[in-house]
Design a protein around this motif. Structure first.
Motif, PDB file in Angstrom:
ATOM      1  N   HIS A 220     107.812 -72.372  -6.512  1.00  0.00           N
ATOM      2  CA  HIS A 220     108.597 -71.509  -5.641  1.00  0.00           C
ATOM      3  C   HIS A 220     107.714 -70.799  -4.620  1.00  0.00           C
ATOM      4  CE1 HIS A 220     111.420 -71.563  -9.192  1.00  0.00           C
ATOM      5  NE2 HIS A 220     112.191 -71.934  -8.202  1.00  0.00           N
ATOM      6  N   GLY A 221     108.275 -70.592  -3.449  1.00  0.00           N
ATOM      7  CA  GLY A 221     107.583 -69.836  -2.419  1.00  0.00           C
ATOM      8  C   GLY A 221     108.554 -69.354  -1.378  1.00  0.00           C
ATOM      9  N   TRP A 222     108.055 -68.569  -0.459  1.00  0.00           N
ATOM     10  CA  TRP A 222     108.885 -67.939   0.550  1.00  0.00           C
ATOM     11  C   TRP A 222     108.213 -67.991   1.913  1.00  0.00           C
ATOM     12  CZ3 TRP A 222     108.140 -66.456  -4.381  1.00  0.00           C
ATOM     13  CH2 TRP A 222     109.274 -66.280  -5.181  1.00  0.00           C
TER      14      TRP A 222
ATOM     15  N   GLY B 295      97.416 -61.667  -6.313  1.00  0.00           N
ATOM     16  CA  GLY B 295      96.368 -61.370  -7.266  1.00  0.00           C
ATOM     17  C   GLY B 295      96.724 -61.871  -8.654  1.00  0.00           C
ATOM     18  N   GLY B 296      95.951 -61.450  -9.615  1.00  0.00           N
ATOM     19  CA  GLY B 296      96.237 -61.850 -10.987  1.00  0.00           C
ATOM     20  C   GLY B 296      95.062 -62.543 -11.663  1.00  0.00           C
ATOM     21  N   PRO B 297      95.097 -63.873 -11.770  1.00  0.00           N
ATOM     22  CA  PRO B 297      96.097 -64.795 -11.226  1.00  0.00           C
ATOM     23  C   PRO B 297      97.427 -64.819 -11.964  1.00  0.00           C
ATOM     24  CG  PRO B 297      94.487 -66.012 -12.501  1.00  0.00           C
ATOM     25  CD  PRO B 297      93.998 -64.593 -12.444  1.00  0.00           C
ATOM     26  N   PHE B 298      97.473 -64.241 -13.190  1.00  0.00           N
ATOM     27  CA  PHE B 298      98.721 -64.296 -13.948  1.00  0.00           C
ATOM     28  C   PHE B 298      99.654 -63.200 -13.446  1.00  0.00           C
ATOM     29  CE2 PHE B 298     101.306 -64.056 -17.923  1.00  0.00           C
ATOM     30  CZ  PHE B 298     101.741 -65.364 -17.911  1.00  0.00           C
ATOM     31  N   ALA B 299     100.175 -63.412 -12.257  1.00  0.00           N
ATOM     32  CA  ALA B 299     101.124 -62.533 -11.590  1.00  0.00           C
ATOM     33  C   ALA B 299     102.044 -63.438 -10.779  1.00  0.00           C
ATOM     34  CB  ALA B 299     100.394 -61.533 -10.697  1.00  0.00           C
ATOM     35  N   GLN B 300     102.963 -62.856 -10.034  1.00  0.00           N
ATOM     36  CA  GLN B 300     103.862 -63.707  -9.261  1.00  0.00           C
ATOM     37  C   GLN B 300     104.498 -62.941  -8.116  1.00  0.00           C
ATOM     38  OE1 GLN B 300     107.663 -64.735 -11.196  1.00  0.00           O
ATOM     39  NE2 GLN B 300     107.189 -63.258 -12.816  1.00  0.00           N
ATOM     40  N   TYR B 301     104.807 -63.671  -7.059  1.00  0.00           N
ATOM     41  CA  TYR B 301     105.695 -63.170  -6.018  1.00  0.00           C
ATOM     42  C   TYR B 301     107.136 -63.372  -6.488  1.00  0.00           C
ATOM     43  CZ  TYR B 301     101.791 -63.066  -2.688  1.00  0.00           C
ATOM     44  OH  TYR B 301     100.615 -62.795  -2.034  1.00  0.00           O
TER      45      TYR B 301
ATOM     46  N   GLY C 170      98.990 -71.289 -12.484  1.00  0.00           N
ATOM     47  CA  GLY C 170      98.202 -70.121 -12.870  1.00  0.00           C
ATOM     48  C   GLY C 170      99.005 -68.839 -12.752  1.00  0.00           C
ATOM     49  N   SER C 171     100.128 -68.879 -12.019  1.00  0.00           N
ATOM     50  CA  SER C 171     100.979 -67.705 -11.843  1.00  0.00           C
ATOM     51  C   SER C 171     101.790 -67.416 -13.107  1.00  0.00           C
ATOM     52  CB  SER C 171     101.943 -67.919 -10.675  1.00  0.00           C
ATOM     53  OG  SER C 171     101.262 -68.164  -9.474  1.00  0.00           O
ATOM     54  N   ALA C 172     102.290 -66.188 -13.210  1.00  0.00           N
ATOM     55  CA  ALA C 172     103.186 -65.798 -14.288  1.00  0.00           C
ATOM     56  C   ALA C 172     104.615 -66.244 -13.963  1.00  0.00           C
ATOM     57  CB  ALA C 172     103.136 -64.288 -14.478  1.00  0.00           C
ATOM     58  N   GLY C 173     105.466 -66.203 -14.991  1.00  0.00           N
ATOM     59  CA  GLY C 173     106.891 -66.408 -14.771  1.00  0.00           C
ATOM     60  C   GLY C 173     107.394 -67.826 -14.938  1.00  0.00           C
TER      61      GLY C 173
ATOM     62  N   LEU D  68      98.426 -71.351 -17.893  1.00  0.00           N
ATOM     63  CA  LEU D  68      97.106 -71.773 -18.357  1.00  0.00           C
ATOM     64  C   LEU D  68      96.526 -72.938 -17.556  1.00  0.00           C
ATOM     65  CD1 LEU D  68      97.567 -71.614 -22.243  1.00  0.00           C
ATOM     66  CD2 LEU D  68      96.279 -70.024 -20.802  1.00  0.00           C
ATOM     67  N   ALA D  69      97.240 -73.394 -16.556  1.00  0.00           N
ATOM     68  CA  ALA D  69      96.831 -74.605 -15.830  1.00  0.00           C
ATOM     69  C   ALA D  69      95.475 -74.471 -15.146  1.00  0.00           C
ATOM     70  CB  ALA D  69      97.897 -74.982 -14.799  1.00  0.00           C
ATOM     71  N   ILE D  70      95.052 -73.238 -14.857  1.00  0.00           N
ATOM     72  CA  ILE D  70      93.763 -73.074 -14.163  1.00  0.00           C
ATOM     73  C   ILE D  70      92.682 -72.524 -15.084  1.00  0.00           C
ATOM     74  CG2 ILE D  70      94.852 -72.806 -11.911  1.00  0.00           C
ATOM     75  CD1 ILE D  70      94.270 -69.776 -12.144  1.00  0.00           C
ATOM     76  N   LYS D  71      92.952 -72.446 -16.361  1.00  0.00           N
ATOM     77  CA  LYS D  71      91.944 -71.963 -17.306  1.00  0.00           C
ATOM     78  C   LYS D  71      90.750 -72.911 -17.306  1.00  0.00           C
ATOM     79  CE  LYS D  71      91.255 -71.036 -22.252  1.00  0.00           C
ATOM     80  NZ  LYS D  71      90.415 -69.843 -22.061  1.00  0.00           N
ATOM     81  N   GLU D  72      89.588 -72.365 -16.965  1.00  0.00           N
ATOM     82  CA  GLU D  72      88.321 -73.088 -16.858  1.00  0.00           C
ATOM     83  C   GLU D  72      88.343 -74.188 -15.798  1.00  0.00           C
ATOM     84  OE1 GLU D  72      86.188 -73.965 -20.442  1.00  0.00           O
ATOM     85  OE2 GLU D  72      87.390 -72.517 -21.598  1.00  0.00           O
ATOM     86  N   ARG D  73      89.289 -74.099 -14.860  1.00  0.00           N
ATOM     87  CA  ARG D  73      89.282 -74.979 -13.690  1.00  0.00           C
ATOM     88  C   ARG D  73      89.929 -74.270 -12.499  1.00  0.00           C
ATOM     89  NH1 ARG D  73      93.676 -79.706 -14.071  1.00  0.00           N
ATOM     90  NH2 ARG D  73      95.382 -78.645 -15.126  1.00  0.00           N
ATOM     91  N   MET D  74      89.448 -73.078 -12.264  1.00  0.00           N
ATOM     92  CA  MET D  74      89.930 -72.318 -11.118  1.00  0.00           C
ATOM     93  C   MET D  74      89.497 -73.005  -9.823  1.00  0.00           C
ATOM     94  SD  MET D  74      89.317 -68.355 -12.325  1.00  0.00           S
ATOM     95  CE  MET D  74      90.137 -67.665 -10.880  1.00  0.00           C
ATOM     96  N   GLY D  75      90.348 -72.898  -8.831  1.00  0.00           N
ATOM     97  CA  GLY D  75      90.046 -73.520  -7.548  1.00  0.00           C
ATOM     98  C   GLY D  75      90.331 -75.009  -7.511  1.00  0.00           C
TER      99      GLY D  75
END
Length: 212
Positions: A2-4, A22-28, A53-56, A63-70
């Motif tokens: 999702h995005g806006w 931010g977060g990364p476990f946060a969301q718009y 990596g976002s919440a929600g 957890l998709a970016i755990k130990e593979r950020m970026g």
């Protein structure tokens, strides 16, 4: 994913800001967001989304970016931007900036080391050097290791500080002097490396402030 897209008044074409949370476990969310209102009032279209990596969106997504950020998160924000630019002719694909704070500052710094399309970038209160972050942030030593791993050699593969020599984008680094979550040293070291690399860069520090 999702995005806006928030678009200012007028026919355009409008300059574009890709904004990363931010977060990364946060969301718009669909709620009112003051930052988009400020930017659209200044004439910018704002593109923002919830990459992996976002919440929600459940545990696997978070957890998709755990130990593979970026990695997949970078793919997601750039893929979303490309899709928006292709489908919104009122946006000016030749005038695109990027910005974000905390984890958003991390992914902004990481992005401009790997993609040189952006006219300018704003790296706010960034998580920029996972190694130095350990033991200096009030969040505790677990955060950096949980996201980038316990192996220093693996952590460096996810570090914006390690690839800062690849940056070509004019960059404003913004931080607060008393930020305990992302210490000021994260910004100072990153900014100094940008300047050593010949990047058009400025550092804005808010004296005495705990957040920026």
């Amino acid at each position: 994913m999702h995005g806006w897209v928030s678009v200012p008044d007028g026919a355009g074409p409008h300059p574009v800001l890709l904004m990363i949370h931010g977060g990364p476990f946060a969301q718009y969310t669909v709620g009112l967001f003051d930052e988009t209102q400020v930017y659209t009032s200044a004439g910018y279209a704002v593109v923002y989304c919830n990459p992996r990596g976002s919440a929600g969106y459940g545990r696997e997504h978070g957890l998709a970016i755990k130990e593979r950020m970026g990695t997949v998160d970078l793919d997601d924000v750039l893929g979303f931007l490309d899709g928006v630019l292709a489908s919104h002719p009122e946006l000016d694909a030749d005038r695109v900036g990027i910005l974000g704070g905390s984890y958003g500052g991390y992914l902004t710094a990481w992005t401009i080391a790997h993609d040189h399309r952006f006219a300018a970038a704003v790296v706010e209160r960034g998580f920029l050097d996972p190694e130095v972050f350990i033991g200096t942030s009030d969040i505790g030593s677990f955060f950096s290791q949980e996201y980038t791993g316990a192996d220093p050699a693996h952590r460096v593969t996810q570090s914006p500080q390690a690839v800062v020599d690849q940056v070509r984008t004019p960059t404003l680094v913004v931080h607060s002097e008393q930020d305990l979550r992302c210490p000021l040293s994260q910004a100072e070291r990153y900014y100094a490396a940008l300047r050593r690399g010949g990047v058009d860069a400025e550092l804005l520090v808010f004296p005495g402030r705990t957040t920026s």
